[in-house]
Scaffold this motif. Sequence first.
Motif, short mmCIF file in Angstrom:
data_model
loop_
_atom_site.label_atom_id
_atom_site.label_comp_id
_atom_site.label_asym_id
_atom_site.label_seq_id
_atom_site.Cartn_x
_atom_site.Cartn_y
_atom_site.Cartn_z
N ARG A 93 -22.01 108.99 37.10
CA ARG A 93 -21.31 107.72 37.26
C ARG A 93 -20.95 107.12 35.91
O ARG A 93 -19.85 106.56 35.72
N THR B 290 -18.07 109.11 34.28
CA THR B 290 -16.81 108.74 34.92
C THR B 290 -16.32 107.39 34.43
O THR B 290 -15.14 107.21 34.12
N THR B 291 -17.24 106.42 34.37
CA THR B 291 -16.87 105.08 33.92
C THR B 291 -16.38 105.09 32.48
O THR B 291 -15.35 104.47 32.15
N TRP C 150 -15.90 111.75 40.16
CA TRP C 150 -17.34 111.51 40.26
C TRP C 150 -18.06 112.74 40.84
O TRP C 150 -19.10 113.15 40.33
N THR D 66 -20.77 115.24 38.88
CA THR D 66 -22.05 115.51 39.53
C THR D 66 -22.30 117.02 39.59
O THR D 66 -23.40 117.49 39.30
#
Length: 318
Positions: A187, A190-191, A235, A239
């Motif tokens: 996460r 991605t951010t 995302w 992962t």
Amino acid sequence: MVSAQGSAGRDRTWLVAVATAMWGTDALFRKPLATSLPSASVVFWEHVIIVLLLAPFLPRAWRAFRACGVRERIAVVVIGAGSSALATALFTAAFKAGDPVTPLVLQKLQPIFAAVASLALLRERIRGRYLAFALPALAGAWLLAFPDPLGIQVSQLRPVLLALGAAVLWAAGTVLGRMVSRVVPARDVTTLRFAIGLPSAALILLLRGDPVAVGWENAPGLVLLALVPGLLALWLYYTGLRTTPAARATLAELSFPATAAIVGVGVLGAELTATQWAGFTAVVAIVAALGWHERVSRTKLVTAPEPDQRPAESVTSR
């Protein structure tokens, strides 16, 4: 940190394939936008929408960024500015210059770039059997890319170069993303990717002189583009990449052009020749076989170094 043993025991090549297959739906949303809006405007608003959605996670992602080593920080910046903003701008521009299938399937050289980079940066070990999967997959992607695989026309050169530039940057993003995702949660990666990509997208918009205003009629398409092949797919991708070596992940990414071909033919009205269908079949078969092999075989095609073998600056705490 994820140990090499844990990585092997929880291989997620299949998740990388699922995530990148979602990228193949990109044409459903990007093609209509690319025909009515400048490419830089589309990329800018795509990043704006995603950054707004991820705003609550920005403080945690920034703390993760500060906790990284210098090598990972540089990698995050390259991913955001190059693999996110610039690559997407090249990719969107390719739609203006070509058909709806070609920009999506010209990822056939990406596994080569990624394999070389993973050897140099991540010290991944690639076994000889890797070529048994890589070469047929690349050949299939080539057949899928061109109606006449032995007669490439000069008129096709511009979209090919644009798509190839995006492929190089995305290959770098795969390897660097693997390096960062070993120490930063998916996460946060991605951010950070979109948060850093947004200023880069704004700069590209400014340099090209394209408009910021895009009209409310384009809002639904931009939101869907940002959510489906953008935020959700990426995302899932990070992962899966956390426990999947980059050289293997980039072969799994060939599910992307296969899905794109289905979308192009079934929805956008594109037509494939017999050789393109043969290439499609080869890509789907190789990606499926790759995922199956890595789940059931004790000898992986690509292995990452043990944690104590990685460069010191790459071993950071979260």
